[in-house]
Design a protein around this motif. Structure first.
Motif, PDB file in Angstrom:
ATOM      1  N   ALA A 288       9.202   1.079  -6.987  1.00 35.68           N
ATOM      2  CA  ALA A 288       8.749  -0.117  -6.275  1.00 35.68           C
ATOM      3  C   ALA A 288       9.936  -0.850  -5.673  1.00 35.68           C
ATOM      4  O   ALA A 288      10.942  -1.072  -6.339  1.00 35.68           O
ATOM      5  N   HIS A 289       9.785  -1.220  -4.398  1.00 35.41           N
ATOM      6  CA  HIS A 289      10.792  -2.059  -3.751  1.00 35.41           C
ATOM      7  C   HIS A 289      10.532  -3.537  -4.028  1.00 35.41           C
ATOM      8  O   HIS A 289      11.461  -4.348  -4.010  1.00 35.41           O
ATOM      9  N   ALA A 290       9.272  -3.900  -4.243  1.00 34.02           N
ATOM     10  CA  ALA A 290       8.879  -5.290  -4.503  1.00 34.02           C
ATOM     11  C   ALA A 290       7.560  -5.265  -5.260  1.00 34.02           C
ATOM     12  O   ALA A 290       6.860  -4.254  -5.275  1.00 34.02           O
ATOM     13  N   PHE A 291       7.222  -6.381  -5.892  1.00 36.19           N
ATOM     14  CA  PHE A 291       5.999  -6.443  -6.682  1.00 36.19           C
ATOM     15  C   PHE A 291       4.804  -6.999  -5.914  1.00 36.19           C
ATOM     16  O   PHE A 291       3.712  -7.072  -6.440  1.00 36.19           O
ATOM     17  N   GLY A 292       4.977  -7.391  -4.695  1.00 37.73           N
ATOM     18  CA  GLY A 292       3.860  -7.899  -3.913  1.00 37.73           C
ATOM     19  C   GLY A 292       3.746  -9.404  -4.029  1.00 37.73           C
ATOM     20  O   GLY A 292       4.082 -10.015  -5.038  1.00 37.73           O
ATOM     21  N   GLN A 293       3.247 -10.020  -2.976  1.00 32.43           N
ATOM     22  CA  GLN A 293       3.199 -11.478  -2.897  1.00 32.43           C
ATOM     23  C   GLN A 293       1.958 -12.063  -3.560  1.00 32.43           C
ATOM     24  O   GLN A 293       1.984 -13.174  -4.070  1.00 32.43           O
ATOM     25  N   TYR A 294       0.878 -11.284  -3.592  1.00 31.02           N
ATOM     26  CA  TYR A 294      -0.398 -11.827  -4.045  1.00 31.02           C
ATOM     27  C   TYR A 294      -0.759 -11.290  -5.436  1.00 31.02           C
ATOM     28  O   TYR A 294       0.124 -11.062  -6.253  1.00 31.02           O
ATOM     29  N   GLU A 295      -2.054 -11.085  -5.731  1.00 29.55           N
ATOM     30  CA  GLU A 295      -2.443 -10.780  -7.108  1.00 29.55           C
ATOM     31  C   GLU A 295      -1.864  -9.473  -7.641  1.00 29.55           C
ATOM     32  O   GLU A 295      -1.389  -9.399  -8.767  1.00 29.55           O
ATOM     33  N   ASP A 296      -1.938  -8.432  -6.848  1.00 33.97           N
ATOM     34  CA  ASP A 296      -1.464  -7.130  -7.308  1.00 33.97           C
ATOM     35  C   ASP A 296      -1.233  -6.214  -6.120  1.00 33.97           C
ATOM     36  O   ASP A 296      -1.613  -6.530  -4.991  1.00 33.97           O
ATOM     37  N   THR A 297      -0.604  -5.093  -6.406  1.00 34.32           N
ATOM     38  CA  THR A 297      -0.477  -4.015  -5.427  1.00 34.32           C
ATOM     39  C   THR A 297      -0.962  -2.744  -6.114  1.00 34.32           C
ATOM     40  O   THR A 297      -0.303  -2.221  -7.003  1.00 34.32           O
ATOM     41  N   PRO A 298      -2.139  -2.252  -5.747  1.00 30.26           N
ATOM     42  CA  PRO A 298      -2.682  -1.065  -6.407  1.00 30.26           C
ATOM     43  C   PRO A 298      -1.804   0.172  -6.198  1.00 30.26           C
ATOM     44  O   PRO A 298      -1.279   0.401  -5.112  1.00 30.26           O
TER      45      PRO A 298
END
Length: 296
Positions: free
Chosen positions: A120-130
């Protein structure tokens, strides 16, 4: 029972766990020497599908499993160096995804395991990244979702407000933890759970979740991370498999030769995974061992 194995959550609960870094490595793909204990997973008798993402180019993603459930990548992805051979790299755009049509063999029977190598490069801005999911906004078309908890940002921290599709799935999860949610067969509310540890960024990590109808278990680099007792069967649905993103798949069209989103809707990539996914395997049994992950 060991202390790790004794972390049992209430049925239907979501883990309220402390975030514990797994490591400080910041190497990108190919940036560290290979671990001789690590090897690509193999297709065996309980494998439903295995996407190795070893294609040299193009959008076809061949399935090495017994049913040959080939998938199609969106134009927002590309082939990159993987943990083993090549991998599929996902970016923060709406057309970044891999799509496999619904097939009855996807419905869990004796059990379910979803696993992959991820960077992963980032964890995502919102609730999740499936990472991978068979989940739509239609209540009758929800089976399961496996992903990474995001930052849960809201304006003004985020330019746009999230549609909130997954708010209820990440209530107790912290950014960087794994999340697994499933819709029970009895039509009760979805049940969601989180790992206890956070994933590192910019490092290949093997992640897995298994469910045998009684216990949800998370594994990180082949080691048991957390487990939760919850008795149910996963709802069978006609939802397709979507990898690396979440949106209304009814907007997908192959007009013009590529599978992409039709214009006219909300194209903000709220749930787009940023990073690489390799060796994605779905099994119809609850695995507890993951040879080749480096676990001792």
């Amino acid at each position: 029972m060991s202390s790790a194995a004794g972390r049992a959550g209430r049925a239907g609960g979501l883990a309220l766990a402390l975030a514990i870094p797994l490591g400080l490595s910041c190497m990108r793909a190919g940036g560290r020497p290979p671990d001789p204990r690590q090897s690509a997973p193999v297709v065996d008798s309980v494998t439903v599908a295995m996407w190795r993402y070893d294609e040299a180019a193009g959008v076809r993603c061949g399935d090495a499993g017994p049913f040959r459930l080939d998938a199609t990548a969106g134009p927002g992805t590309r082939v990159s160096y993987g943990r083993f051979g090549s991998a599929r790299e996902f970016t923060r755009v709406i057309d970044s995804f891999v799509y496999a049509p619904d097939n009855p063999v996807f419905d869990p029977r004796a059990g379910l395991t979803v696993e992959a190598w991820v960077l992963a490069h980032a964890f995502g801005q919102y609730e999740d990244t499936p990472i991978a999911a068979r989940w739509t906004q239609e209540g009758s078309q929800q089976s399961w979702l496996f992903g990474i908890v995001g930052g849960k940002a809201r304006p003004p921290a985020a330019r746009l407000a999230s549609p909130g599709f997954h708010d209820a799935l990440v209530v107790g999860g912290q950014s960087g933890q794994l999340v697994f949610a499933f819709q029970p067969e009895d039509a009760s509310p979805p049940r969601a759970f989180a790992s206890s540890q956070r994933l590192p960024l910019e490092r290949w990590t093997h992640v897995a979740v298994s469910y045998d109808g009684q216990v949800v278990r998370f594994f990180i680099d082949g080691r048991l991370d957390a487990q939760y007792a919850t008795l149910a069967r996963i709802h069978a649905s006609a939802a397709p498999l979507l990898v690396g993103n979440y949106f209304d798949t009814r907007r997908l069209t192959s007009f013009g030769g590529e599978l992409r989103m039709q214009p006219g809707g909300d194209d903000n990539p709220y749930y787009a995974f940023e990073g690489m996914i390799d060796e994605l395997r779905i099994s119809n049994a609850a695995r507890s061992e993951f040879p080749g992950t480096g676990a001792r």
